[in-house]
Design a protein around this motif. Structure first.
Motif, PDB file in Angstrom:
ATOM      1  N   GLY A  12       0.995  -1.104   0.017  1.00  0.00           N
ATOM      2  CA  GLY A  12      -0.035   0.192   0.069  1.00  0.00           C
ATOM      3  C   GLY A  12       0.585   1.360   0.200  1.00  0.00           C
ATOM      4  N   GLY A  13       2.064   0.559   1.002  1.00  0.00           N
ATOM      5  CA  GLY A  13       2.841   2.251   0.781  1.00  0.00           C
ATOM      6  C   GLY A  13       3.415   2.450  -0.515  1.00  0.00           C
ATOM      7  N   TYR A  14       3.713   1.681  -1.230  1.00  0.00           N
ATOM      8  CA  TYR A  14       5.017   1.667  -2.290  1.00  0.00           C
ATOM      9  C   TYR A  14       3.712   2.089  -3.425  1.00  0.00           C
ATOM     10  CZ  TYR A  14       6.645   0.407  -7.338  1.00  0.00           C
ATOM     11  OH  TYR A  14       6.672   0.376  -8.100  1.00  0.00           O
ATOM     12  N   PHE A  15       2.297   1.399  -3.253  1.00  0.00           N
ATOM     13  CA  PHE A  15       1.570   2.313  -4.700  1.00  0.00           C
ATOM     14  C   PHE A  15       0.787   3.891  -4.146  1.00  0.00           C
ATOM     15  CE2 PHE A  15       1.484  -2.443  -5.501  1.00  0.00           C
ATOM     16  CZ  PHE A  15       1.255  -1.816  -6.738  1.00  0.00           C
ATOM     17  N   GLY A  16       1.869   3.845  -2.931  1.00  0.00           N
ATOM     18  CA  GLY A  16       0.849   5.473  -2.407  1.00  0.00           C
ATOM     19  C   GLY A  16       1.748   6.228  -2.678  1.00  0.00           C
ATOM     20  N   ILE A  17       2.687   6.101  -2.518  1.00  0.00           N
ATOM     21  CA  ILE A  17       3.568   6.857  -2.912  1.00  0.00           C
ATOM     22  C   ILE A  17       3.807   7.031  -4.439  1.00  0.00           C
ATOM     23  CG2 ILE A  17       6.303   6.983  -3.336  1.00  0.00           C
ATOM     24  CD1 ILE A  17       6.508   5.643  -0.560  1.00  0.00           C
ATOM     25  N   LYS A  18       3.576   5.899  -5.282  1.00  0.00           N
ATOM     26  CA  LYS A  18       3.773   5.930  -7.003  1.00  0.00           C
ATOM     27  C   LYS A  18       2.715   6.735  -7.106  1.00  0.00           C
ATOM     28  CE  LYS A  18       4.331   3.043 -10.724  1.00  0.00           C
ATOM     29  NZ  LYS A  18       4.235   1.826 -11.010  1.00  0.00           N
ATOM     30  N   TYR A  19       1.598   7.151  -7.111  1.00  0.00           N
ATOM     31  CA  TYR A  19       0.317   8.142  -6.645  1.00  0.00           C
ATOM     32  C   TYR A  19       0.979   9.334  -7.475  1.00  0.00           C
ATOM     33  CZ  TYR A  19      -4.051   9.603  -6.814  1.00  0.00           C
ATOM     34  OH  TYR A  19      -5.744  10.889  -6.633  1.00  0.00           O
ATOM     35  N   VAL A  20       1.236   9.595  -5.682  1.00  0.00           N
ATOM     36  CA  VAL A  20       1.977  10.721  -5.277  1.00  0.00           C
ATOM     37  C   VAL A  20       2.355  11.254  -6.144  1.00  0.00           C
ATOM     38  CG1 VAL A  20       2.375  12.555  -3.225  1.00  0.00           C
ATOM     39  CG2 VAL A  20       0.924  10.984  -2.808  1.00  0.00           C
ATOM     40  N   LYS A  21       3.926  10.363  -6.852  1.00  0.00           N
ATOM     41  CA  LYS A  21       4.477  11.157  -7.378  1.00  0.00           C
ATOM     42  C   LYS A  21       4.236  11.758  -9.138  1.00  0.00           C
ATOM     43  CE  LYS A  21       9.288   9.263  -5.929  1.00  0.00           C
ATOM     44  NZ  LYS A  21      10.211   8.378  -6.450  1.00  0.00           N
ATOM     45  N   ASN A  22       3.321  10.506  -9.120  1.00  0.00           N
ATOM     46  CA  ASN A  22       2.544  10.381 -10.426  1.00  0.00           C
ATOM     47  C   ASN A  22       1.454  11.975 -10.367  1.00  0.00           C
ATOM     48  OD1 ASN A  22       3.740   8.547 -11.857  1.00  0.00           O
ATOM     49  ND2 ASN A  22       2.098   7.197 -11.066  1.00  0.00           N
ATOM     50  N   LYS A  23       0.652  12.451  -8.654  1.00  0.00           N
ATOM     51  CA  LYS A  23       0.965  13.291  -9.367  1.00  0.00           C
ATOM     52  C   LYS A  23       1.321  14.915  -9.213  1.00  0.00           C
ATOM     53  CE  LYS A  23      -4.178  13.347  -9.245  1.00  0.00           C
ATOM     54  NZ  LYS A  23      -5.078  13.405 -10.031  1.00  0.00           N
ATOM     55  N   LYS A  24       1.802  14.243  -9.006  1.00  0.00           N
ATOM     56  CA  LYS A  24       3.108  15.847  -8.583  1.00  0.00           C
ATOM     57  C   LYS A  24       3.761  16.316 -10.421  1.00  0.00           C
ATOM     58  CE  LYS A  24       5.446  16.183  -4.115  1.00  0.00           C
ATOM     59  NZ  LYS A  24       6.062  15.868  -3.079  1.00  0.00           N
ATOM     60  N   GLU A  25       4.584  14.682 -11.080  1.00  0.00           N
ATOM     61  CA  GLU A  25       4.430  15.093 -12.100  1.00  0.00           C
ATOM     62  C   GLU A  25       3.725  15.502 -13.279  1.00  0.00           C
ATOM     63  OE1 GLU A  25       6.377  11.713 -13.629  1.00  0.00           O
ATOM     64  OE2 GLU A  25       7.648  12.120 -12.158  1.00  0.00           O
ATOM     65  N   GLU A  26       2.381  15.205 -13.429  1.00  0.00           N
ATOM     66  CA  GLU A  26       1.356  16.116 -13.857  1.00  0.00           C
ATOM     67  C   GLU A  26       1.264  17.084 -13.874  1.00  0.00           C
ATOM     68  OE1 GLU A  26      -2.426  14.409 -13.239  1.00  0.00           O
ATOM     69  OE2 GLU A  26      -1.809  11.633 -13.322  1.00  0.00           O
ATOM     70  N   THR A  27       1.139  18.568 -14.623  1.00  0.00           N
ATOM     71  CA  THR A  27       0.766  19.569 -14.842  1.00  0.00           C
ATOM     72  C   THR A  27      -0.307  20.060 -16.272  1.00  0.00           C
ATOM     73  OG1 THR A  27       2.909  20.153 -16.149  1.00  0.00           O
ATOM     74  CG2 THR A  27       3.254  19.903 -13.775  1.00  0.00           C
ATOM     75  N   ILE A  28      -0.767  20.795 -15.334  1.00  0.00           N
ATOM     76  CA  ILE A  28      -1.349  21.190 -15.988  1.00  0.00           C
ATOM     77  C   ILE A  28      -0.799  22.403 -17.189  1.00  0.00           C
ATOM     78  CG2 ILE A  28      -4.128  22.504 -15.919  1.00  0.00           C
ATOM     79  CD1 ILE A  28      -4.726  19.899 -13.388  1.00  0.00           C
ATOM     80  N   VAL A  29      -1.252  21.853 -18.062  1.00  0.00           N
ATOM     81  CA  VAL A  29      -1.198  23.365 -18.775  1.00  0.00           C
ATOM     82  C   VAL A  29      -1.844  23.871 -19.697  1.00  0.00           C
ATOM     83  CG1 VAL A  29       0.944  23.787 -21.100  1.00  0.00           C
ATOM     84  CG2 VAL A  29       1.659  21.922 -19.658  1.00  0.00           C
ATOM     85  N   GLU A  30      -2.322  25.218 -19.657  1.00  0.00           N
ATOM     86  CA  GLU A  30      -3.360  26.072 -20.303  1.00  0.00           C
ATOM     87  C   GLU A  30      -2.422  27.139 -21.327  1.00  0.00           C
ATOM     88  OE1 GLU A  30      -6.106  27.560 -17.529  1.00  0.00           O
ATOM     89  OE2 GLU A  30      -6.239  25.619 -16.945  1.00  0.00           O
ATOM     90  N   GLU A  31      -3.175  27.269 -22.193  1.00  0.00           N
ATOM     91  CA  GLU A  31      -3.334  28.287 -22.717  1.00  0.00           C
ATOM     92  C   GLU A  31      -3.398  30.194 -22.480  1.00  0.00           C
ATOM     93  OE1 GLU A  31      -3.775  30.469 -27.351  1.00  0.00           O
ATOM     94  OE2 GLU A  31      -4.203  28.574 -26.694  1.00  0.00           O
ATOM     95  N   TYR A  32      -2.664  31.134 -22.137  1.00  0.00           N
ATOM     96  CA  TYR A  32      -2.843  32.088 -21.271  1.00  0.00           C
ATOM     97  C   TYR A  32      -3.783  33.107 -22.437  1.00  0.00           C
ATOM     98  CZ  TYR A  32      -2.987  37.026 -19.511  1.00  0.00           C
ATOM     99  OH  TYR A  32      -3.574  37.888 -18.884  1.00  0.00           O
ATOM    100  N   ILE A  33      -4.902  33.409 -21.985  1.00  0.00           N
ATOM    101  CA  ILE A  33      -5.456  34.195 -22.921  1.00  0.00           C
ATOM    102  C   ILE A  33      -5.946  35.467 -22.113  1.00  0.00           C
ATOM    103  CG2 ILE A  33      -7.805  34.059 -24.376  1.00  0.00           C
ATOM    104  CD1 ILE A  33      -7.715  31.196 -24.422  1.00  0.00           C
ATOM    105  N   PRO A  34      -5.342  36.601 -22.941  1.00  0.00           N
ATOM    106  CA  PRO A  34      -5.216  37.944 -22.277  1.00  0.00           C
ATOM    107  C   PRO A  34      -7.093  38.791 -22.380  1.00  0.00           C
ATOM    108  CG  PRO A  34      -4.340  37.974 -24.408  1.00  0.00           C
ATOM    109  CD  PRO A  34      -4.382  36.971 -24.472  1.00  0.00           C
ATOM    110  N   GLN A  35      -6.994  38.942 -21.516  1.00  0.00           N
ATOM    111  CA  GLN A  35      -8.613  39.841 -21.451  1.00  0.00           C
ATOM    112  C   GLN A  35      -9.039  40.351 -22.349  1.00  0.00           C
ATOM    113  OE1 GLN A  35      -8.928  41.898 -17.675  1.00  0.00           O
ATOM    114  NE2 GLN A  35      -9.130  39.399 -16.336  1.00  0.00           N
TER     115      GLN A  35
END
Length: 180
Positions: A20-43
């Motif tokens: 459980g610890g192994y899969f928990g740590i793996k899950y947390v690492k994957n979440k950190k690596e996932e970054t949401i890249v959004e295009e900036y749209i000026p107002q």
């Protein structure tokens, strides 16, 4: 028998915790690596004239202290690109926008000619340029330093020479440089 059961239960719990610890740590690492890249749209869109603006510094004496103060002006680059020296001097002739500063170049002064000679801007003013208060030496210094400080903001300018109606004048015979 009872000791074996406790040992087996302990071993099963330990395996569950480790897995459980192994899969928990793996899950947390994957979440950190996932970054949401959004295009900036000026107002609002940036207009062409906004892109071409720059700030210039003009130097005028203070009405209170008579010391030179920089006055920032936002300018369209198209206005100063062809002959920045002439534009800056004409802005000095017009005078300050800030009410706390005073005009430094005498009234009715015209700029006859202006050109760059190596790293020295040569200014040819009309004779009205000599109408500053001659009793006060600070007035003459303010006129010179206002012009020199304003023009030496440009990287290619290190010196300024002043002519009156095309001729060298005894009052302004030096080649002036910015003093820090």
């Amino acid at each position: 028998m009872k000791g074996k059961k406790i040992g087996i239960i302990f071993l099963i719990i330990l395996v569950v915790i480790l897995v459980g610890g192994y899969f928990g740590i793996k899950y947390v690492k994957n979440k950190k690596e996932e970054t949401i890249v959004e295009e900036y749209i000026p107002q609002e869109e940036i207009a062409d004239n906004q892109v071409r603006q720059t700030i210039v510094s003009l130097y005028f004496p203070s009405k209170e202290t008579n010391e030179l103060n920089p006055e920032a002006r936002l300018m369209d680059i198209k206005e100063i690109i062809s002959n920045p020296y002439e534009k800056l001097i004409n802005l000095l002739i017009e005078g300050p926008k800030n009410d706390k500063n005073k005009k430094v170049i005498p009234e009715n002064t015209r700029l006859n000619k202006i050109y760059l000679e190596q790293d020295c801007v040569v200014l040819d003013f009309s004779s009205e340029f000599l109408n500053y208060s001659k009793e006060n030496e600070k007035e003459k210094l303010n006129v010179i330093n206002s012009i020199v400080n304003t023009l030496t903001e440009l990287t290619e300018v290190n010196h300024v020479k002043i002519l009156i109606d095309g001729n060298q004048n005894e009052e302004f015979k030096e080649i002036y440089s910015r003093k820090n």
